[in-house]
Design a protein around this motif. Structure first.
Motif, mmCIF file in Angstrom:
data_model
loop_
_atom_site.group_PDB
_atom_site.id
_atom_site.type_symbol
_atom_site.label_atom_id
_atom_site.label_comp_id
_atom_site.label_asym_id
_atom_site.label_seq_id
_atom_site.Cartn_x
_atom_site.Cartn_y
_atom_site.Cartn_z
ATOM 1 N N GLU A 103 44.874 68.503 41.341
ATOM 2 C CA GLU A 103 43.776 68.435 42.316
ATOM 3 C C GLU A 103 43.435 66.988 42.663
ATOM 4 N N LEU A 104 43.386 66.138 41.644
ATOM 5 C CA LEU A 104 43.086 64.730 41.872
ATOM 6 C C LEU A 104 44.203 64.077 42.694
ATOM 7 N N HIS A 105 45.428 64.408 42.363
ATOM 8 C CA HIS A 105 46.568 63.862 43.104
ATOM 9 C C HIS A 105 46.507 64.296 44.565
ATOM 10 N N TYR A 106 46.194 65.547 44.795
ATOM 11 C CA TYR A 106 46.087 66.074 46.153
ATOM 12 C C TYR A 106 44.989 65.333 46.925
ATOM 13 N N GLN A 107 43.846 65.117 46.286
ATOM 14 C CA GLN A 107 42.743 64.404 46.937
ATOM 15 C C GLN A 107 43.139 62.962 47.272
ATOM 16 N N ASN A 158 43.148 61.395 50.986
ATOM 17 C CA ASN A 158 42.410 60.166 51.304
ATOM 18 C C ASN A 158 43.332 59.102 51.887
ATOM 19 N N ARG A 159 44.504 58.952 51.315
ATOM 20 C CA ARG A 159 45.453 57.940 51.815
ATOM 21 C C ARG A 159 45.920 58.294 53.222
ATOM 22 N N ALA A 160 46.165 59.563 53.462
ATOM 23 C CA ALA A 160 46.578 59.980 54.806
ATOM 24 C C ALA A 160 45.477 59.667 55.823
ATOM 25 N N ALA A 161 44.225 59.895 55.443
ATOM 26 C CA ALA A 161 43.105 59.578 56.338
ATOM 27 C C ALA A 161 43.029 58.078 56.593
ATOM 28 N N ARG A 205 45.751 57.167 59.050
ATOM 29 C CA ARG A 205 45.407 57.594 60.409
ATOM 30 C C ARG A 205 44.402 56.630 61.039
ATOM 31 N N GLU A 206 43.421 56.173 60.243
ATOM 32 C CA GLU A 206 42.444 55.199 60.737
ATOM 33 C C GLU A 206 43.117 53.895 61.123
ATOM 34 N N GLU A 207 44.001 53.416 60.265
ATOM 35 C CA GLU A 207 44.727 52.182 60.557
ATOM 36 C C GLU A 207 45.544 52.321 61.836
ATOM 37 N N ALA A 208 46.205 53.459 61.988
ATOM 38 C CA ALA A 208 47.025 53.686 63.182
ATOM 39 C C ALA A 208 46.154 53.720 64.439
#
Length: 55
Positions: free
Chosen positions: A5-9, A13-16, A19-22
Motif C-alpha cells: 500500500e505504501l509503495h502504491y501511494q 505521488n510520484r506520477a502526480a 504530471r505537474e512538472e510536465a
C-alpha cells in the motif's frame, strides 16, 4: 521492507509530481514560443516598413 500500500501511494505521488512538472514545462515552452512569435512579428513589421520606405 515497504508494504504494497505504501509503495502504491509513493508511485501515485510520484506520477502526480511528474504530471505537474510536465504541465509546467508545457506552459514555459508555450510562453517561449509566444515570445518568439511576437519578436518575429515585430521583426517582420519593421522589415516591411523598411521596404516600403525604400520604394
Amino acid at each position: 521492507m515497504m508494504g504494497p500500500e505504501l509503495h502504491y501511494q509513493m508511485i501515485i505521488n510520484r506520477a502526480a509530481e511528474l504530471r505537474e512538472e510536465a504541465a509546467h514545462h508545457r506552459t514555459v515552452r508555450a510562453a517561449i514560443a509566444a515570445l518568439k512569435e511576437r519578436r518575429d512579428s515585430v521583426h517582420r513589421a519593421r522589415a516591411s516598413l523598411g521596404k516600403s520606405r525604400a520604394a
